[in-house]
Design a protein around this motif. Structure first.
Motif, PDB file in Angstrom:
ATOM      1  N   ASN A 107       0.706   4.102  -3.059  1.00  0.00           N
ATOM      2  CA  ASN A 107       0.353   5.498  -2.779  1.00  0.00           C
ATOM      3  C   ASN A 107       1.571   6.422  -2.862  1.00  0.00           C
ATOM      4  O   ASN A 107       1.463   7.560  -3.319  1.00  0.00           O
ATOM      5  CB  ASN A 107      -0.307   5.606  -1.407  1.00  0.00           C
ATOM      6  N   ARG A 150       0.839  -1.208   0.000  1.00  0.00           N
ATOM      7  CA  ARG A 150       0.000   0.000   0.000  1.00  0.00           C
ATOM      8  C   ARG A 150       0.876   1.260   0.000  1.00  0.00           C
ATOM      9  O   ARG A 150       0.588   2.246  -0.699  1.00  0.00           O
ATOM     10  CB  ARG A 150      -0.912  -0.013   1.224  1.00  0.00           C
ATOM     11  N   ASP A 182       2.094   9.614  -5.540  1.00  0.00           N
ATOM     12  CA  ASP A 182       2.313  10.985  -5.059  1.00  0.00           C
ATOM     13  C   ASP A 182       3.634  11.575  -5.558  1.00  0.00           C
ATOM     14  O   ASP A 182       3.976  12.706  -5.220  1.00  0.00           O
ATOM     15  CB  ASP A 182       2.316  11.008  -3.521  1.00  0.00           C
ATOM     16  N   GLY A 216      -4.700   0.697  -5.044  1.00  0.00           N
ATOM     17  CA  GLY A 216      -4.232   2.061  -4.867  1.00  0.00           C
ATOM     18  C   GLY A 216      -5.398   3.023  -4.827  1.00  0.00           C
ATOM     19  O   GLY A 216      -6.478   2.744  -5.350  1.00  0.00           O
ATOM     20  N   TYR A 255      -5.365   6.338  -6.089  1.00  0.00           N
ATOM     21  CA  TYR A 255      -5.162   7.529  -6.898  1.00  0.00           C
ATOM     22  C   TYR A 255      -5.448   7.219  -8.352  1.00  0.00           C
ATOM     23  O   TYR A 255      -5.366   6.084  -8.791  1.00  0.00           O
ATOM     24  CB  TYR A 255      -3.709   8.026  -6.768  1.00  0.00           C
TER      25      TYR A 255
END
Length: 698
Positions: A594, A590, A598, A689, A691
């Protein structure tokens, strides 16, 4: 298909020559009618020249008809004949014949000390070598032709060589140099050329702006060229401008305008009888209709393109048409027909040996199968594409290592030369000392002291050179285990590491309990960048390299210093994490999903971000207490990665363990991991995810 809806075959053709009516064939015989004498040979060659640019299938027999007369004429007539023959063969895809004529032209130019003839021959050779995917040789020939053309007063030759030189710099990725060269040749043409020459230069400038994605300036150059072309009578040149308008419109998302421009170009080509150019327009139309999701028309134009390309004998175009037909079938739900057409196109690319082209088509194939719902076929296509990607990546890595070794050898030879020179200097000093000893005994002490100082300095320099050589050897050793782009470990280093990894006592220590009795394990994480080809196609390979560099930096921040991070190949990364609680694997996955999403990436003023799909598993891994080899474990993680790809991307699939192993075998599980999981033989963990998959902003 490429973003600009262009055919896959390389096609840098030379700039057009003086303006004339393209279908001027009747003029060649008109002067012979009613008993009149034929026109001068130079005039007839000039009339054929423009026909050759747009309708080479008509120009070639005309050139062959006057070939005996031209060869018996002046040197200039022979030069013009050979130049046009070379281009006619090139336009018609007869590359061997084209190169033979170009060689004859270069020999004639050197024999007659005619720089213009040599420059034309080299320039035409460069076009053929470009079409044969020999870019480095093509660029070398172009730059030599440009140098020779600059010594002549031939306006058209200098313009054409300057344009080709700028295009060569663009192909090398040196866009500042390419733009500087193109702007210089446009300025020079305004001063020394006529309207037709300026149309050619402006059109080339517009095409360069397409490559650089400077669409506003590209439209400005095209508008000026259109206005000038309206004052000439040349449907062929208008067709070339329509082709550039088409590329600009596609690049700016104006698909309706792009479609109309391509239809206009096709109509002009058919009006001119330019049969060798028609298949390219048909392929582009099929591709555009695919992008507009009009699969019926895409299929119709794809079939037309296939027939035209087959009649022309152009295998590359036949392969491209096959791929477009396959995409249309798959998009229309005709999966079996689509796969068959795709495979026929792939077979041609394999026969032609165009591996970068084959890799791009395999990626398109996988995407098309995924959209059609054939996930198994898509995974198979992705496997083929990834294997080819790894092969090409390894070749590039080997090339980089060879270049580094060559540089090291050159440095070493230079140091040896310098040492020999110093030794010679020492010997000269010793000879001078002996002569001085014989003549001036009272200076003996001074001479010996001077010689000692010189030898001491030389000894210090030799020690310094040896120290530098030692440091260079250390650097070379370090570079042999590192990926030159990202600085991560490479695949070879990881393989050597795993062969020597952990003695039996170390593994026993690792299996001790972690926090709250949690089992301690190692772990393998395999990451693949989602839609990486889209990044390359949209923003260029420079953007792709920047994404890989930034993702490598992010992996170093997300993972521990003790974790090994490897550039596994292409857009794939492998992470080996020793000694962590088994229950923390999902959390690591995870964090990776993420954290990478980012990652802040800026390329040429555009902000990019990318996601990854992940496959992971504890290590050692195996049923019944019998651990698998690390190679088989990596293979299982790779299969889990492709499950993540096939189930939507931006997620991680982890192999946690095995169940009911008495009813299956490890070989059956490795054959189809997803099927084994659904049958209850494999325990898996899924982490998604949070995003979007790909974003870009100015």
């Amino acid at each position: 298909m490429p973003a600009a809806c262009e055919t896959r075959q390389p096609s840098r053709r030379p700039a057009t020559l003086l303006a004339a009516l393209l279908l001027a064939a009747p003029l060649l015989g008109a002067s012979c009618a009613w008993g009149q004498a034929p026109a001068p040979l130079a005039e007839r060659l000039a009339e054929i020249r423009e026909i050759n640019r747009f309708v080479p299938e008509k120009a070639l027999p005309m050139l062959q008809a006057i070939e005996p007369e031209a060869r018996a004429g002046s040197v200039q007539d022979k030069v013009e004949l050979l130049a046009h023959l070379c281009l006619a063969h090139y336009y018609l895809g007869k590359f061997d014949q084209a190169l033979a004529v170009c060689d004859e032209l270069v020999r004639l130019g050197r024999l007659e000390k005619n720089n213009a003839a040599v420059a034309k021959g080299l320039l035409h050779q460069a076009y053929v070598k470009y079409a044969q995917n020999e870019l480095a040789l093509s660029h070398t020939l172009i730059w030599e032709a440009e140098r020779l053309a600059g010594t002549t007063n031939d306006v058209e030759l200098r313009m054409r060589a300057g344009i080709s030189s700028a295009e060569a710099y663009a192909e090398d990725g040196n866009f500042p140099r390419a733009l500087e060269g193109m702007q210089a040749i446009v300025t020079w043409t305004r001063k020394h050329g006529d309207k037709v020459h300026l149309v050619i230069a402006l059109n080339s400038m517009a095409k360069l702006y397409v490559t650089m994605r400077g669409y506003d300036k590209g439209f400005e150059a095209l508008d000026e060229a259109m206005a000038l072309a309206a004052k000439t009578v040349s449907p062929g040149r208008l067709a070339l401008l329509k082709a550039t308008e088409y590329r600009l419109a596609v690049g700016t998302g104006q698909m309706t305008r792009a479609l109309q421009a391509q239809l206009d170009e096709l109509a002009l080509q058919r009006e001119l009888g330019a049969h060798s150019a028609v298949p390219y327009s048909l392929v582009n139309l099929a591709d555009c209709y695919l992008k507009m999701h009009d699969h019926r028309r895409a299929l119709a134009y794809g079939l037309q393109a296939f027939e035209a390309a087959r009649a022309l004998g152009n295998e590359n175009l036949v392969a491209t048409a096959r791929v477009n037909i396959g995409q249309a079938y798959l998009a229309g739900g005709r999966v079996a027909e689509g796969k068959r057409s795709f495979e026929q196109g792939l077979a041609i690319y394999e026969k032609l040996g165009s591996k970068p082209e084959l890799q791009a088509v395999l990626a398109e194939y996988g995407n098309a199968l995924e959209r059609a719902g054939d996930h198994a076929g898509a995974v198979h296509a992705y496997h083929r594409e990834r294997a080819l990607s790894n092969e090409l990546f390894e070749k590039r890595r080997q090339k980089a290592m060879l270049e580094l070794q060559e540089k090291y050898d050159a440095d070493r030879k230079q140091r040896q030369i310098e040492l020999l020179q110093r030794e010679n200097q020492v010997k000269s000093v010793e000879i001078d000392n002996r002569r001085l000893q014989q003549r001036v005994w009272w200076l003996l002490a001074v001479v010996f002291a001077l010689a000692s100082v010189v030898v001491g300095l030389l000894y210090r320099k030799v020690r310094h050179a040896n120290a530098q050589l030692y440091r260079k050897n250390l650097e070379l050793k370090q570079q042999s285990v590192r990926d030159p782009l990202t600085g991560l470990y490479n695949r070879r280093h990881f393989q050597e590491f795993m062969r020597n990894y952990e003695s039996a006592d170390q593994r026993a220590d690792q299996r001790g309990a972690g926090v709250s009795g949690d089992e301690m394990v190692s772990a393998l994480f395999l990451l693949d960048v989602d839609h990486f080809k889209h990044i390359n196609d949209t923003w260029g390979h420079g953007a792709g390299d920047e994404v890989l560099i930034k993702l490598a930096d992010s992996l170093r921040e997300i993972l521990r210093e003790t974790d090994m991070i490897v550039r596994w190949g292409g857009e794939e990364f492998l992470a080996f994490l020793p000694a962590l609680p088994k229950s923390s694997l999902d959390e690591v996955a995870r964090r990776l999903l993420n954290g990478i999403a980012d990652t802040h990436i800026v390329f040429q003023g555009t902000r990019l971000s990318a996601n990854v799909s992940i496959g992971f598993a504890p290590f050692p891994l195996g049923p019944g207490g019998e651990p698998l080899s690390w190679e088989r474990a990596v293979n299982l993680v790779d299969m889990a990665l492709y499950m993540a790809k096939g189930h939507g991307r931006n997620r991680a699939y982890g192999v946690c363990g095995f169940a009911n192993f008495g009813r299956t075998s490890m070989e059956e599980i490795e054959q189809n991991l997803e099927q084994a999981w659904r049958a209850g033989f494999v325990e898996m963990s899924i982490v998604t995810g949070g995003y979007p998959e790909l974003r870009a902003s100015a």
